[in-house]
Enzyme design. Structure first.
Site, PDB file in Angstrom:
ATOM      1  N   ARG A 182       0.917  -1.280   0.145  1.00 10.96           N
ATOM      2  CA  ARG A 182      -0.021  -0.109   0.126  1.00 10.96           C
ATOM      3  C   ARG A 182       0.962   1.197  -0.095  1.00 10.96           C
ATOM      4  O   ARG A 182       0.365   2.377   0.610  1.00 10.96           O
ATOM      5  CB  ARG A 182      -0.944   0.174   1.229  1.00 10.96           C
ATOM      6  CG  ARG A 182      -1.947  -1.329   1.381  1.00 10.96           C
ATOM      7  CD  ARG A 182      -2.626  -1.518   0.185  1.00 10.96           C
ATOM      8  NE  ARG A 182      -3.288  -3.031   0.526  1.00 10.96           N
ATOM      9  CZ  ARG A 182      -3.923  -3.571  -0.554  1.00 10.96           C
ATOM     10  NH1 ARG A 182      -3.901  -3.307  -1.804  1.00 10.96           N
ATOM     11  NH2 ARG A 182      -4.328  -4.846  -0.299  1.00 10.96           N
ATOM     12  N   ASN A 228       2.765  -7.564   7.980  1.00 13.26           N
ATOM     13  CA  ASN A 228       2.834  -9.075   7.159  1.00 13.26           C
ATOM     14  C   ASN A 228       4.280  -9.163   6.921  1.00 13.26           C
ATOM     15  O   ASN A 228       5.023  -9.111   6.028  1.00 13.26           O
ATOM     16  CB  ASN A 228       2.230  -8.950   5.488  1.00 13.26           C
ATOM     17  CG  ASN A 228       0.688  -8.659   5.854  1.00 13.26           C
ATOM     18  OD1 ASN A 228      -0.053  -9.145   6.638  1.00 13.26           O
ATOM     19  ND2 ASN A 228       0.095  -7.984   4.686  1.00 13.26           N
ATOM     20  N   LYS A 305       0.983  -8.704  13.890  1.00 15.21           N
ATOM     21  CA  LYS A 305      -0.421  -9.075  13.176  1.00 15.21           C
ATOM     22  C   LYS A 305      -0.676 -10.617  13.453  1.00 15.21           C
ATOM     23  O   LYS A 305       0.307 -11.200  12.682  1.00 15.21           O
ATOM     24  CB  LYS A 305      -0.357  -8.669  11.827  1.00 15.21           C
ATOM     25  CG  LYS A 305      -1.418  -8.979  11.045  1.00 15.21           C
ATOM     26  CD  LYS A 305      -1.431  -8.363   9.680  1.00 15.21           C
ATOM     27  CE  LYS A 305      -2.503  -8.788   8.629  1.00 15.21           C
ATOM     28  NZ  LYS A 305      -2.571  -8.248   7.245  1.00 15.21           N
ATOM     29  N   GLU A 309      -6.034 -12.236   8.726  1.00 15.33           N
ATOM     30  CA  GLU A 309      -5.673 -12.225   7.037  1.00 15.33           C
ATOM     31  C   GLU A 309      -4.535 -13.322   6.765  1.00 15.33           C
ATOM     32  O   GLU A 309      -3.813 -13.014   5.923  1.00 15.33           O
ATOM     33  CB  GLU A 309      -5.312 -10.872   6.653  1.00 15.33           C
ATOM     34  CG  GLU A 309      -6.448  -9.983   6.572  1.00 15.33           C
ATOM     35  CD  GLU A 309      -6.097  -8.763   5.857  1.00 15.33           C
ATOM     36  OE1 GLU A 309      -5.021  -8.351   5.788  1.00 15.33           O
ATOM     37  OE2 GLU A 309      -7.148  -8.127   5.139  1.00 15.33           O
ATOM     38  N   ARG A 342      -2.336  -6.342  17.381  1.00 15.81           N
ATOM     39  CA  ARG A 342      -3.140  -5.828  16.485  1.00 15.81           C
ATOM     40  C   ARG A 342      -4.611  -6.286  16.354  1.00 15.81           C
ATOM     41  O   ARG A 342      -4.636  -7.470  16.467  1.00 15.81           O
ATOM     42  CB  ARG A 342      -2.936  -5.654  14.945  1.00 15.81           C
ATOM     43  CG  ARG A 342      -1.862  -4.818  14.811  1.00 15.81           C
ATOM     44  CD  ARG A 342      -1.246  -4.642  13.425  1.00 15.81           C
ATOM     45  NE  ARG A 342      -2.012  -3.844  12.398  1.00 15.81           N
ATOM     46  CZ  ARG A 342      -2.407  -4.264  11.257  1.00 15.81           C
ATOM     47  NH1 ARG A 342      -2.379  -5.330  10.768  1.00 15.81           N
ATOM     48  NH2 ARG A 342      -3.030  -3.160  10.478  1.00 15.81           N
ATOM     49  N   ARG A 353     -18.627  -8.871   9.156  1.00 14.44           N
ATOM     50  CA  ARG A 353     -17.073  -8.527   9.379  1.00 14.44           C
ATOM     51  C   ARG A 353     -16.924  -7.515  10.428  1.00 14.44           C
ATOM     52  O   ARG A 353     -15.848  -7.558  11.358  1.00 14.44           O
ATOM     53  CB  ARG A 353     -16.285  -8.172   8.327  1.00 14.44           C
ATOM     54  CG  ARG A 353     -14.951  -7.725   8.485  1.00 14.44           C
ATOM     55  CD  ARG A 353     -14.235  -7.550   6.930  1.00 14.44           C
ATOM     56  NE  ARG A 353     -13.045  -6.866   7.237  1.00 14.44           N
ATOM     57  CZ  ARG A 353     -12.307  -6.692   6.294  1.00 14.44           C
ATOM     58  NH1 ARG A 353     -12.489  -6.772   4.995  1.00 14.44           N
ATOM     59  NH2 ARG A 353     -11.126  -5.899   6.386  1.00 14.44           N
ATOM     60  N   LYS A 377      -7.869  -0.227  14.599  1.00 14.28           N
ATOM     61  CA  LYS A 377      -8.308   0.600  13.296  1.00 14.28           C
ATOM     62  C   LYS A 377      -9.242   1.580  13.723  1.00 14.28           C
ATOM     63  O   LYS A 377     -10.201   1.078  14.386  1.00 14.28           O
ATOM     64  CB  LYS A 377      -8.477  -0.132  12.125  1.00 14.28           C
ATOM     65  CG  LYS A 377      -7.286  -0.899  11.419  1.00 14.28           C
ATOM     66  CD  LYS A 377      -7.498  -1.591  10.185  1.00 14.28           C
ATOM     67  CE  LYS A 377      -6.015  -2.404   9.513  1.00 14.28           C
ATOM     68  NZ  LYS A 377      -6.316  -2.873   8.260  1.00 14.28           N
ATOM     69  N   ASP A 382     -12.026  -1.473   7.748  1.00 14.72           N
ATOM     70  CA  ASP A 382     -10.627  -1.174   7.273  1.00 14.72           C
ATOM     71  C   ASP A 382     -10.442   0.063   6.718  1.00 14.72           C
ATOM     72  O   ASP A 382     -10.163   0.172   5.233  1.00 14.72           O
ATOM     73  CB  ASP A 382     -10.324  -2.459   6.073  1.00 14.72           C
ATOM     74  CG  ASP A 382      -9.003  -2.624   5.784  1.00 14.72           C
ATOM     75  OD1 ASP A 382      -8.062  -1.922   6.441  1.00 14.72           O
ATOM     76  OD2 ASP A 382      -8.437  -3.440   5.225  1.00 14.72           O
ATOM     77  N   GLU A 404      -5.304   3.206  15.333  1.00 15.19           N
ATOM     78  CA  GLU A 404      -4.201   3.114  14.108  1.00 15.19           C
ATOM     79  C   GLU A 404      -4.991   3.638  13.137  1.00 15.19           C
ATOM     80  O   GLU A 404      -6.058   3.281  12.736  1.00 15.19           O
ATOM     81  CB  GLU A 404      -4.151   1.492  13.786  1.00 15.19           C
ATOM     82  CG  GLU A 404      -3.380   1.434  12.476  1.00 15.19           C
ATOM     83  CD  GLU A 404      -3.071  -0.244  12.278  1.00 15.19           C
ATOM     84  OE1 GLU A 404      -3.110  -1.063  13.064  1.00 15.19           O
ATOM     85  OE2 GLU A 404      -2.933  -0.385  11.085  1.00 15.19           O
ATOM     86  N   GLU A 410      -4.529   4.145   0.981  1.00 12.94           N
ATOM     87  CA  GLU A 410      -4.939   2.878   0.235  1.00 12.94           C
ATOM     88  C   GLU A 410      -6.264   3.002  -0.238  1.00 12.94           C
ATOM     89  O   GLU A 410      -6.520   2.756  -1.329  1.00 12.94           O
ATOM     90  CB  GLU A 410      -4.754   1.729   1.265  1.00 12.94           C
ATOM     91  CG  GLU A 410      -5.552   0.423   0.759  1.00 12.94           C
ATOM     92  CD  GLU A 410      -5.332  -0.625   1.841  1.00 12.94           C
ATOM     93  OE1 GLU A 410      -4.808  -0.647   2.839  1.00 12.94           O
ATOM     94  OE2 GLU A 410      -5.993  -1.860   1.443  1.00 12.94           O
ATOM     95  N   TRP A 576     -14.921 -10.573   0.991  1.00 12.10           N
ATOM     96  CA  TRP A 576     -13.670  -9.725   0.030  1.00 12.10           C
ATOM     97  C   TRP A 576     -14.371  -9.229  -1.185  1.00 12.10           C
ATOM     98  O   TRP A 576     -13.744  -8.700  -2.216  1.00 12.10           O
ATOM     99  CB  TRP A 576     -12.503 -10.452  -0.522  1.00 12.10           C
ATOM    100  CG  TRP A 576     -11.654 -10.915   0.906  1.00 12.10           C
ATOM    101  CD1 TRP A 576     -11.796 -10.147   1.989  1.00 12.10           C
ATOM    102  CD2 TRP A 576     -10.548 -11.663   0.996  1.00 12.10           C
ATOM    103  NE1 TRP A 576     -10.630 -10.393   2.812  1.00 12.10           N
ATOM    104  CE2 TRP A 576      -9.880 -11.374   2.096  1.00 12.10           C
ATOM    105  CE3 TRP A 576      -9.908 -12.550   0.196  1.00 12.10           C
ATOM    106  CZ2 TRP A 576      -8.443 -12.057   2.621  1.00 12.10           C
ATOM    107  CZ3 TRP A 576      -8.770 -12.989   0.351  1.00 12.10           C
ATOM    108  CH2 TRP A 576      -8.135 -12.912   1.859  1.00 12.10           C
TER     109      TRP A 576
HETATM  110  C1  GCV Z   1      -0.595  -4.879   5.646  1.00 15.61           C
HETATM  111  C2  GCV Z   1      -6.014  -4.353   4.506  1.00 15.61           C
HETATM  112  C3  GCV Z   1      -4.902  -4.053   3.573  1.00 15.61           C
HETATM  113  C4  GCV Z   1      -3.689  -4.898   3.664  1.00 15.61           C
HETATM  114  C5  GCV Z   1      -3.108  -4.920   5.053  1.00 15.61           C
HETATM  115  C6  GCV Z   1      -4.308  -5.061   6.059  1.00 15.61           C
HETATM  116  C7  GCV Z   1      -3.692  -4.824   7.351  1.00 15.61           C
HETATM  117  O1  GCV Z   1      -6.541  -5.786   4.448  1.00 15.61           O
HETATM  118  O2  GCV Z   1      -5.360  -4.006   2.181  1.00 15.61           O
HETATM  119  O3  GCV Z   1      -2.634  -4.377   2.823  1.00 15.61           O
HETATM  120  O4  GCV Z   1      -1.795  -5.510   5.467  1.00 15.61           O
HETATM  121  O5  GCV Z   1      -5.308  -4.365   5.844  1.00 15.61           O
HETATM  122  O6  GCV Z   1      -3.933  -3.937   8.125  1.00 15.61           O
HETATM  123  O7  GCV Z   1      -3.175  -5.890   8.137  1.00 15.61           O
END
Ligand code: GCV
Length: 734
Positions: A182, A228, A305, A309, A342, A353, A377, A382, A404, A410, A576
């Site tokens: 992103r 990630n 994290k 995901e 997180r 969700r 967040k 998101d 956050e 993004e 998604w």
């Molecule tokens: C870093 C969203 C974004 C992902 C990101 C994720 C997160 O899904 O698309 O790119 O991953 O959030 O915050 O962990």
């Protein structure tokens, strides 16, 4: 400025001024004596304007590539800095004062480190003659505050300035191969694929500039790699590079943190498992912590994290988030390290969700060690253009929670669209959770004002890359700036933040004369319209992307740039795909999260829960977030829901067109480079806004079967074309 113009402009100016003088003399002889005075005034104004324009044309000609951010070189006046101590941080403080002093020429500034009960953490006492703080960093922050006030013309009274949060941190989603998840401003400033472990002089320069920019707005921490995460970040080679980065960031007070992969003990350490209850795993983390702190004694801690995901986590071993977080917290505890865990979790099986983070984390309240903070967040889904605040902010009583925010755009047009995010963050911070009655805003629930917290923090996902101007879009720099300012003072108003940023980023050195006309002209014709544009920009994006509580209707779920309410490839998990979120059908549109639907409203405290639940009291900005409504539902305006949707999309397009006009008008006040860059980006944004409008209206019209109101511009794109050619290909490159 080309030499030829430098030579010819003054003579042109002279000729023009002389001509005006002759005009005045000629004409006043012919006109009514009563009108003479006002006529002379008008003509004088004309002369002043021409002089100003000439002046500004010189100003505008200075090359600016945006690399200096809001810290552009100033012509400093002489100042004497008195400080009895010395250290790398204090010498930065001294140097900043000497290079940027705009106060009284020849003044003395005294920097004093001494304990003062009223000063908290990185805070300081500011006065016209000096700065007092408990720590060297407090002095440095005080210096930046003083210089900022001088530059923006704010008064300096004798006052204490304390930060809202202890930890004000940037999260870099930078991968070890130099790419940025992103990221829209070039590759990583920390990592690269070629020669990854060589630290060059230019690495050091950029890290120092980065640290300085952060310190200047109070940011005191940075997570250097993507959430990630790769296990390799904890290998000896990468840790050596982390040490090199930390050494450059340290004098500026920026502490280093890392994201870790939960399965590092197995993947990197070769253990059979990464189960947080396994003694060997526990020991592996302890040994790793010792190694890290031997290299970086002030290392901040880990961002994690996990079980999110597809990332591994404690749940893979039948353990809870608390089990995982506490095991890591214990490993860092002896060194004062912190775990930022997180809460961004959701699974495809959940009906909604938006409810999941709350459902998973609230039962764990009180079960975390005191050096764990839950990172949440701003909204429950998101980082959408608009979401209500996450109910988790008003839910945890015994566990600190930190907001956050996403600085990188993004979901808000990447670095192509001009969107000032401060208003969005202010909206979140000022939202009332009612956790302890009225006034329990998100800001107060997270900064320790409501429950005592050992640690308080706020994170922003960085928008920084190797692009010359750091952020891709010149105005995206304002979002980095705004995050820092709000992290320092979570009660600040976006209007003030925008004002400061514009003043420091665009007010040219050569304008710094005592000429009141120049300053007034700049304020009137640049500062005021540009500030308004910034303050309106987030609402404009909401209007042309997803108004009235619509959310997550982007195309290509990996890209999150253009519209894609139709996007639902076979076998893709429903959460998604946009239809999961907008739920449009012939009966209506919107996600029913009321008591009759998924009952997400129940996660909020009353009176909010009831207000959100009842369609007549639900704020219209969140209407389709909480309600599924008929297309002909009558809105407060008297219009049908369908018409209201159409007008919002149209308004968004008109707003961006307005931004173009605003920007074109300020051309004489901006250097050529930044003027052209922003102008090009605004063109792209307008083209994109029209596509968003056409795509969403034509797609939803298939369900509403209602006409687009007559007074709205007709679509200029066909839906099938938009679907066939995603927006990435239709936007000009810039
Ligand atoms: C870093 C969203 C974004 C992902 C990101 C994720 C997160 O899904 O698309 O790119 O991953 O959030 O915050 O962990």
């Amino acid at each position: 400025m080309p030499l030829v113009l430098l030579v010819t402009l003054p003579s042109l100016l002279f000729a023009q001024t002389a001509k005006i003088k002759i005009d005045i003399q000629r004409t006043i002889g012919e006109i009514d004596p009563k009108k003479k005075r006002s006529f002379i005034t008008i003509m004088k104004m004309k002369t002043i304007n021409i002089i100003l324009l000439f002046f500004l044309s010189i100003v505008g000609a200075n090359a600016e590539d945006g690399h200096q951010l809001w810290l552009r070189n100033k012509k400093a006046l002489p100042v004497t800095v008195v400080c009895s101590k010395n250290s790398p941080t204090l010498s930065i403080a001294r140097q900043e004062l000497q290079q940027g002093w705009q106060g009284k020429a020849g003044a003395s500034v005294v920097l004093t480190i001494k304990n003062d009960k009223a000063i908290k953490g990185d805070g300081f006492r500011l006065s016209a003659v000096g700065i007092t703080a408990d720590t060297e960093l407090g002095i440095l922050y005080g210096v930046y505050e003083l210089l900022r006030r001088q530059q923006t013309g704010e008064t300096v009274n004798d006052e204490i300035v304390n930060p809202s949060y202890e930890i004000r941190i940037l999260n870099h989603w930078d991968n070890l191969n130099g790419s940025i998840e992103r990221g829209y401003a070039g590759p990583s400033i920390f990592w690269r694929k070629e020669n990854p472990f060589v630290v060059t002089d230019s690495d050091r320069v950029i890290w120092r500039q980065y640290a300085r920019a952060n310190a200047s707005i109070g940011i005191n921490s940075a997570v250097l790699n993507n959430v990630n995460a790769s296990q390799l970040i904890l290998s000896a080679d990468y840790l050596t590079r982390v040490k090199a980065i930390a050494e450059i960031l340290r004098p500026y007070g920026v502490k280093t943190y890392l994201s870790i992969k939960f399965t590092s003990p197995a993947l990197l350490g070769g253990l059979k498992t990464s189960d947080p209850m396994d003694p060997e795993v526990i020991n592996w983390w302890r040994v790793k912590a010792k190694e890290i702190y031997s290299l970086i004694p002030d290392f901040g801690g880990f961002l994690v994290k996990a079980s999110s995901e597809g990332q591994p986590g404690p749940q893979d071993y039948g353990r809870t988030h608390a089990d995982g977080a506490n095991m890591l917290a214990d490993a860092l505890k002896p060194y004062g390290g912190i775990i930022m865990w997180r809460a961004f979790v959701y699974s495809p099986n959940d009906k909604d969700r938006a409810k999941q983070a709350y459902n998973e984390f609230v039962p764990l309240d009180g079960k975390f060690r005191d050096n764990v903070i839950i990172q949440v967040k701003n909204g429950p889904i998101d980082f959408q253009p608009r979401e209500p605040f996450s109910p988790l902010f008003g839910a945890m009583k015994k566990t600190p929670v930190m907001p956050e925010f996403q600085i990188t755009q993004e979901y808000l047009g990447h670095s192509k669209h001009l969107v000032f995010l401060s208003t969005m963050w202010e909206e979140c911070l000022q939202s009332d959770t009612y956790q302890q009655g009225k006034g329990s805003t998100v800001s107060r629930c997270t900064d320790g004002s409501i429950y005592p917290q050992k640690h308080t923090a706020i994170a922003g996902v960085a928008n920084i890359g190797l692009d010359t101007n750091w952020c891709g879009h010149d105005f995206a720099q304002a979002n980095w700036y705004a995050f820092g300012r709000l992290a320092w003072n979570n009660q600040l108003k976006s209007e003030q933040i925008a004002h400061e940023w514009i003043r420091m980023t665009f007010y040219a050195d050569s304008l710094q004369s005592n000429n009141e006309n120049v300053a007034a002209d700049w304020n009137q014709n640049f500062l005021i319209p540009i500030k308004q544009m910034m303050l309106d920009s987030r609402e404009a994006a909401v209007n042309y992307m997803m108004p009235l509580g619509l959310h997550h209707i982007f195309s290509m779920m990996q890209d999150h740039y253009g519209p894609g309410p139709w996007f639902a490839p076979p076998r893709m998990r429903p959460d998604w795909t946009p239809p999961y979120y907008h739920q449009a059908d012939s009966n209506g549109i919107g996600f029913d999260r009321t008591k009759k639907g998924t009952d997400a409203v129940e996660q909020y405290h009353d009176p909010l829960a009831s207000a959100f639940n009842d369609v007549s009291t639900c704020p219209e900005i969140y209407l389709l977030w909480f309600h599924h409504l008929a297309w002909n539902y009558k809105m407060k305006s008297g219009k049908s829901l369908w018409d209201e949707i159409c007008y919002h999309y149209d308004r968004g397009v008109q707003q961006v067109r307005g931004f173009q006009k605003t920007w074109d008008k300020v051309k004489p006040y901006v250097d050529k480079e930044r003027f052209t860059n922003v102008q090009r980006k605004l063109r792209t944004q307008t083209i994109n806004a029209v596509v968003w409008k056409d795509a969403c209206l034509l797609y939803f019209q298939q369900f509403s079967r209602m006409p687009i109101p007559d007074d709205i511009e007709r679509p200029v794109n066909n839906l099938d074309d938009i679907i066939a050619n995603d927006m990435t290909r239709r936007r000009p490159t810039n």
